[in-house]
Enzyme design. Structure first.
Site, PDB file in Angstrom:
ATOM      1  N   SER A 120       4.068 -32.182 -35.290  1.00  8.87           N
ATOM      2  CA  SER A 120       4.833 -30.912 -34.813  1.00  8.87           C
ATOM      3  C   SER A 120       6.032 -31.351 -34.055  1.00  8.87           C
ATOM      4  CB  SER A 120       3.812 -30.317 -33.801  1.00  8.87           C
ATOM      5  OG  SER A 120       3.089 -29.741 -34.516  1.00  8.87           O
ATOM      6  N   HIS A 141       6.057 -31.148 -42.422  1.00  8.39           N
ATOM      7  CA  HIS A 141       5.635 -30.084 -41.504  1.00  8.39           C
ATOM      8  C   HIS A 141       5.318 -28.818 -41.907  1.00  8.39           C
ATOM      9  CE1 HIS A 141       6.576 -28.254 -37.258  1.00  8.39           C
ATOM     10  NE2 HIS A 141       5.254 -28.419 -37.306  1.00  8.39           N
ATOM     11  N   GLU A 153       8.867 -27.847 -43.312  1.00  2.00           N
ATOM     12  CA  GLU A 153      10.114 -28.573 -42.602  1.00  2.00           C
ATOM     13  C   GLU A 153       9.946 -30.147 -42.955  1.00  2.00           C
ATOM     14  OE1 GLU A 153      10.099 -28.636 -38.186  1.00  2.00           O
ATOM     15  OE2 GLU A 153      12.054 -28.074 -38.063  1.00  2.00           O
ATOM     16  N   ASN A 191       9.927 -26.650 -33.587  1.00  2.00           N
ATOM     17  CA  ASN A 191       9.296 -26.505 -32.358  1.00  2.00           C
ATOM     18  C   ASN A 191      10.178 -26.690 -31.031  1.00  2.00           C
ATOM     19  OD1 ASN A 191       6.794 -25.723 -32.987  1.00  2.00           O
ATOM     20  ND2 ASN A 191       6.157 -27.774 -33.734  1.00  2.00           N
TER      21      ASN A 191
HETATM   22  N1  CAA Z   1      -5.742 -18.447 -43.024  1.00  2.00           N
HETATM   23  C1  CAA Z   1      -5.440 -17.915 -44.367  1.00  2.00           C
HETATM   24  N2  CAA Z   1      -4.806 -16.603 -44.552  1.00  2.00           N
HETATM   25  C2  CAA Z   1      -4.661 -16.112 -43.260  1.00  2.00           C
HETATM   26  C3  CAA Z   1      -4.809 -16.384 -42.100  1.00  2.00           C
HETATM   27  C4  CAA Z   1      -5.531 -17.414 -41.919  1.00  2.00           C
HETATM   28  N3  CAA Z   1      -5.506 -18.226 -40.833  1.00  2.00           N
HETATM   29  N4  CAA Z   1      -4.844 -15.365 -41.014  1.00  2.00           N
HETATM   30  C5  CAA Z   1      -4.355 -14.471 -41.893  1.00  2.00           C
HETATM   31  N5  CAA Z   1      -4.163 -14.431 -43.084  1.00  2.00           N
HETATM   32  C6  CAA Z   1      -3.447 -13.912 -44.237  1.00  2.00           C
HETATM   33  C7  CAA Z   1      -4.834 -12.615 -44.432  1.00  2.00           C
HETATM   34  O1  CAA Z   1      -5.598 -12.768 -45.636  1.00  2.00           O
HETATM   35  C8  CAA Z   1      -3.777 -11.235 -44.602  1.00  2.00           C
HETATM   36  O2  CAA Z   1      -3.695 -11.462 -46.168  1.00  2.00           O
HETATM   37  P1  CAA Z   1      -4.433 -10.173 -46.948  1.00  2.00           P
HETATM   38  O3  CAA Z   1      -4.655  -9.112 -45.917  1.00  2.00           O
HETATM   39  O4  CAA Z   1      -3.483  -9.761 -47.889  1.00  2.00           O
HETATM   40  O5  CAA Z   1      -5.767 -10.919 -47.177  1.00  2.00           O
HETATM   41  C9  CAA Z   1      -2.502 -11.964 -44.142  1.00  2.00           C
HETATM   42  O6  CAA Z   1      -2.305 -13.087 -43.808  1.00  2.00           O
HETATM   43  C10 CAA Z   1      -2.165 -11.049 -43.172  1.00  2.00           C
HETATM   44  O7  CAA Z   1      -3.035 -11.199 -42.124  1.00  2.00           O
HETATM   45  P2  CAA Z   1      -3.784  -9.877 -41.136  1.00  2.00           P
HETATM   46  O8  CAA Z   1      -3.387  -8.601 -41.661  1.00  2.00           O
HETATM   47  O9  CAA Z   1      -5.014 -10.351 -40.850  1.00  2.00           O
HETATM   48  O10 CAA Z   1      -2.771 -10.070 -39.843  1.00  2.00           O
HETATM   49  P3  CAA Z   1      -1.233 -10.115 -39.438  1.00  2.00           P
HETATM   50  O11 CAA Z   1      -0.533  -9.231 -40.298  1.00  2.00           O
HETATM   51  O12 CAA Z   1      -1.008 -10.140 -38.330  1.00  2.00           O
HETATM   52  O13 CAA Z   1      -0.723 -11.631 -40.081  1.00  2.00           O
HETATM   53  C11 CAA Z   1      -0.324 -13.920 -39.165  1.00  2.00           C
HETATM   54  C12 CAA Z   1      -1.327 -12.662 -39.468  1.00  2.00           C
HETATM   55  C13 CAA Z   1       0.268 -14.122 -40.788  1.00  2.00           C
HETATM   56  C14 CAA Z   1      -0.941 -15.141 -38.777  1.00  2.00           C
HETATM   57  C15 CAA Z   1       0.693 -13.307 -38.364  1.00  2.00           C
HETATM   58  O14 CAA Z   1       0.344 -12.616 -37.214  1.00  2.00           O
HETATM   59  C16 CAA Z   1       1.912 -14.369 -38.200  1.00  2.00           C
HETATM   60  O15 CAA Z   1       2.822 -14.546 -38.947  1.00  2.00           O
HETATM   61  N6  CAA Z   1       1.883 -14.842 -36.975  1.00  2.00           N
HETATM   62  C17 CAA Z   1       2.720 -15.837 -36.584  1.00  2.00           C
HETATM   63  C18 CAA Z   1       2.437 -16.925 -37.102  1.00  2.00           C
HETATM   64  C19 CAA Z   1       3.370 -18.354 -36.872  1.00  2.00           C
HETATM   65  O16 CAA Z   1       4.398 -18.174 -36.025  1.00  2.00           O
HETATM   66  N7  CAA Z   1       3.024 -19.316 -37.270  1.00  2.00           N
HETATM   67  C20 CAA Z   1       3.869 -20.586 -36.871  1.00  2.00           C
HETATM   68  C21 CAA Z   1       3.055 -21.342 -35.639  1.00  2.00           C
HETATM   69  S1  CAA Z   1       3.958 -22.674 -35.140  1.00  2.00           S
HETATM   70  C22 CAA Z   1       3.680 -23.801 -36.280  1.00  2.00           C
HETATM   71  O17 CAA Z   1       2.977 -23.786 -37.193  1.00  2.00           O
HETATM   72  C23 CAA Z   1       4.271 -25.315 -36.145  1.00  2.00           C
HETATM   73  C24 CAA Z   1       3.880 -26.213 -35.199  1.00  2.00           C
HETATM   74  O18 CAA Z   1       3.920 -27.388 -35.258  1.00  2.00           O
HETATM   75  C25 CAA Z   1       3.150 -25.850 -33.978  1.00  2.00           C
HETATM   76  P1  NAD Z   2      -7.097 -29.478 -34.847  1.00  2.00           P
HETATM   77  O1  NAD Z   2      -7.475 -30.064 -33.276  1.00  2.00           O
HETATM   78  O2  NAD Z   2      -7.420 -28.512 -35.179  1.00  2.00           O
HETATM   79  O3  NAD Z   2      -7.734 -30.652 -35.857  1.00  2.00           O
HETATM   80  C1  NAD Z   2      -7.460 -31.924 -35.577  1.00  2.00           C
HETATM   81  C2  NAD Z   2      -8.347 -33.043 -36.407  1.00  2.00           C
HETATM   82  O4  NAD Z   2      -8.114 -34.230 -36.580  1.00  2.00           O
HETATM   83  C3  NAD Z   2      -9.964 -32.760 -35.701  1.00  2.00           C
HETATM   84  O5  NAD Z   2     -10.760 -32.256 -36.737  1.00  2.00           O
HETATM   85  C4  NAD Z   2     -10.249 -34.149 -35.576  1.00  2.00           C
HETATM   86  O6  NAD Z   2     -11.764 -34.417 -35.802  1.00  2.00           O
HETATM   87  C5  NAD Z   2      -9.320 -34.930 -36.452  1.00  2.00           C
HETATM   88  N1  NAD Z   2      -9.214 -36.327 -36.187  1.00  2.00           N
HETATM   89  C6  NAD Z   2      -8.631 -36.828 -34.961  1.00  2.00           C
HETATM   90  N2  NAD Z   2      -8.253 -38.149 -34.929  1.00  2.00           N
HETATM   91  C7  NAD Z   2      -8.639 -38.565 -36.197  1.00  2.00           C
HETATM   92  C8  NAD Z   2      -8.651 -39.692 -36.888  1.00  2.00           C
HETATM   93  N3  NAD Z   2      -8.350 -41.020 -36.410  1.00  2.00           N
HETATM   94  N4  NAD Z   2      -8.942 -39.735 -38.076  1.00  2.00           N
HETATM   95  C9  NAD Z   2      -9.351 -38.755 -38.699  1.00  2.00           C
HETATM   96  N5  NAD Z   2      -9.438 -37.577 -38.097  1.00  2.00           N
HETATM   97  C10 NAD Z   2      -9.230 -37.340 -36.983  1.00  2.00           C
HETATM   98  O7  NAD Z   2      -5.533 -30.032 -34.861  1.00  2.00           O
HETATM   99  P2  NAD Z   2      -4.358 -29.206 -35.772  1.00  2.00           P
HETATM  100  O8  NAD Z   2      -4.049 -27.966 -35.077  1.00  2.00           O
HETATM  101  O9  NAD Z   2      -4.942 -29.090 -37.102  1.00  2.00           O
HETATM  102  O10 NAD Z   2      -3.300 -30.178 -35.557  1.00  2.00           O
HETATM  103  C11 NAD Z   2      -3.326 -31.599 -36.454  1.00  2.00           C
HETATM  104  C12 NAD Z   2      -1.952 -31.677 -36.422  1.00  2.00           C
HETATM  105  O11 NAD Z   2      -0.811 -31.188 -36.961  1.00  2.00           O
HETATM  106  C13 NAD Z   2      -1.290 -32.427 -35.131  1.00  2.00           C
HETATM  107  O12 NAD Z   2      -0.221 -33.339 -35.308  1.00  2.00           O
HETATM  108  C14 NAD Z   2      -0.338 -30.847 -34.567  1.00  2.00           C
HETATM  109  O13 NAD Z   2       0.703 -31.202 -34.045  1.00  2.00           O
HETATM  110  C15 NAD Z   2       0.200 -30.631 -36.385  1.00  2.00           C
HETATM  111  N6  NAD Z   2       0.560 -28.896 -36.332  1.00  2.00           N
HETATM  112  C16 NAD Z   2      -0.134 -28.242 -35.794  1.00  2.00           C
HETATM  113  C17 NAD Z   2       0.345 -26.899 -35.998  1.00  2.00           C
HETATM  114  C18 NAD Z   2      -0.548 -25.804 -35.184  1.00  2.00           C
HETATM  115  O14 NAD Z   2      -0.267 -24.791 -35.115  1.00  2.00           O
HETATM  116  N7  NAD Z   2      -1.748 -25.890 -34.668  1.00  2.00           N
HETATM  117  C19 NAD Z   2       1.220 -26.621 -36.829  1.00  2.00           C
HETATM  118  C20 NAD Z   2       1.721 -27.484 -37.457  1.00  2.00           C
HETATM  119  C21 NAD Z   2       1.638 -28.867 -36.962  1.00  2.00           C
END
Ligand code: CAA
Ligand code: NAD
Length: 284
Positions: A120, A141, A153, A191
């Site tokens: 991330s 990403h 990304e 991020n």
């Molecule tokens: N896995 C697979 N499909 C999923 C799901 C999941 N975990 N969650 C929801 N869906 C699907 C559902 O199947 C649904 O489709 P259908 O109804 O057609 O089956 C569709 O997505 C919409 O879901 P919901 O109606 O249950 O709920 P919603 O409209 O609120 O959507 C959401 C859910 C798509 C998660 C929406 O809330 C959303 O876009 N949230 C923001 C997500 C976001 O910002 N993601 C980025 C996070 S940051 C990141 O990823 C980077 C990082 O490194 C941290």
């Molecule tokens: P998570 O905690 O759901 O899963 C991590 C998994 O990695 C666990 O099942 C753990 O057992 C496994 N693991 C740890 N060390 C290991 C090793 N040495 N070998 C094999 N498996 C190992 O975490 P996550 O949310 O899936 O995030 C995973 C990665 O993806 C991180 O780098 C995170 O920053 C990135 N990421 C997360 C998100 C998010 O929304 N959570 C979005 C994009 C990217």
């Protein structure tokens, strides 16, 4: 260009399982590896449930679902990567742990294999430095939830080759995703912006500006965000959010990226969000 057919995904958590699903759905064979077999099994269960919903909603046929599942195998042995064309790493957001993994992968995987990280925020250039193939290391990403979100990304490390970039761009398109190229800076684009907003929402809660539901409703109703920032933090995982803030703070050196003390406290308490059953909200 190399034809990528066999992949290994490392980390069977929420991201790794989602990545395995979209790779298999695009017709490639995938090994889902986790150090803990219970996690990869849980990951496979999530994939199966997602596909069942696709079949119920007539987005896929039963035969397509069966074919996708048949392309996924589980593993807890890194040596299973000895025949793959590409690895996508999705383990915990920690440079030390990722560095150890990339050193091992470099020894195990075939010379032609590409080693991608779903990190991330961490530096791709540094991850690549733990291998003898920095030209074949790249950031891929994905966004959570992987089967739904269109963006990938794609992050070039300083030594990533153009060929590696093109292979990953092509792979993203095969998975029906939209690749966007960014350079290697802490938190990349996604991020740097998203987590700064989430951290600010945590400060709003910490300073008593408003209740958690009010903060989330303001951003949902006022800015049309599908989820409020605190619910989104719980969805991402508070441990991952804190790790990203630490990388932004250390890497960019500006106090505006300091993680909110409340975020630290929740992580210390083991309140990691949805995955642990408790974060800013209660999921039990
Ligand atoms: N896995 C697979 N499909 C999923 C799901 C999941 N975990 N969650 C929801 N869906 C699907 C559902 O199947 C649904 O489709 P259908 O109804 O057609 O089956 C569709 O997505 C919409 O879901 P919901 O109606 O249950 O709920 P919603 O409209 O609120 O959507 C959401 C859910 C798509 C998660 C929406 O809330 C959303 O876009 N949230 C923001 C997500 C976001 O910002 N993601 C980025 C996070 S940051 C990141 O990823 C980077 C990082 O490194 C941290
Ligand atoms: P998570 O905690 O759901 O899963 C991590 C998994 O990695 C666990 O099942 C753990 O057992 C496994 N693991 C740890 N060390 C290991 C090793 N040495 N070998 C094999 N498996 C190992 O975490 P996550 O949310 O899936 O995030 C995973 C990665 O993806 C991180 O780098 C995170 O920053 C990135 N990421 C997360 C998100 C998010 O929304 N959570 C979005 C994009 C990217």
């Amino acid at each position: 260009m190399m034809d990528i057919q066999r992949l290994m995904i490392i980390g069977g958590g929420q991201m790794g399982s989602g990545i395995a699903q979209v790779v298999a759905a695009a017709g490639m064979n995938v090994i889902l590896n986790d150090i803990d077999p219970a996690y990869s099994l849980k990951g496979l269960g999530t994939i199966r449930n997602n596909l069942i919903r696709d079949v119920e909603k007539k987005r896929k046929s039963q035969a397509e679902m069966d074919a996708i599942l048949a392309r996924i195998s589980l593993s807890s042995d890194l040596e299973d990567g000895r025949n793959v064309d590409m690895v996508i790493e999705a383990i915990v957001e920690n440079m030390q742990i990722k560095s150890e993994l990339f050193k091992k992968l470099d020894l195990i995987c075939p010379q032609h294999a590409i080693l991608a990280s779903n990190t991330s925020s961490l530096a791709i250039t540094e991850i690549a430095s733990f291998t003898k193939r920095p030209d074949q290391v790249i950031g891929m990403h994905f966004m959570n939830p992987v089967p739904v979100m269109k963006l990938i990304e794609v992050i070039r490390g300083l030594r990533t080759s153009h060929e590696t970039y093109l292979l990953v761009e092509n792979l993203a398109k095969r998975m029906d995703k939209v690749p966007i190229e960014v350079n290697d800076f802490p938190g990349f684009v996604s991020n740097r912006i998203l987590l700064t907003m989430i951290n600010e929402a945590v400060f709003c809660l910490y300073e008593g500006v408003a209740a958690r539901e009010s903060i989330d409703e303001v951003m949902k109703l006022g800015m049309n965000h599908p989820m409020g920032p605190l619910a989104l933090a719980d969805f991402i995982g508070l441990d991952t959010c804190l790790a990203i803030m630490e990388v932004l703070h250390e890497g960019l050196g500006d106090s505006k990226y300091r993680p909110c003390p409340l975020l630290r406290k929740y992580v210390a308490a083991g309140w990691l969000g949805k995955k642990s059953g408790r974060g800013f909200y209660d999921y039990k």
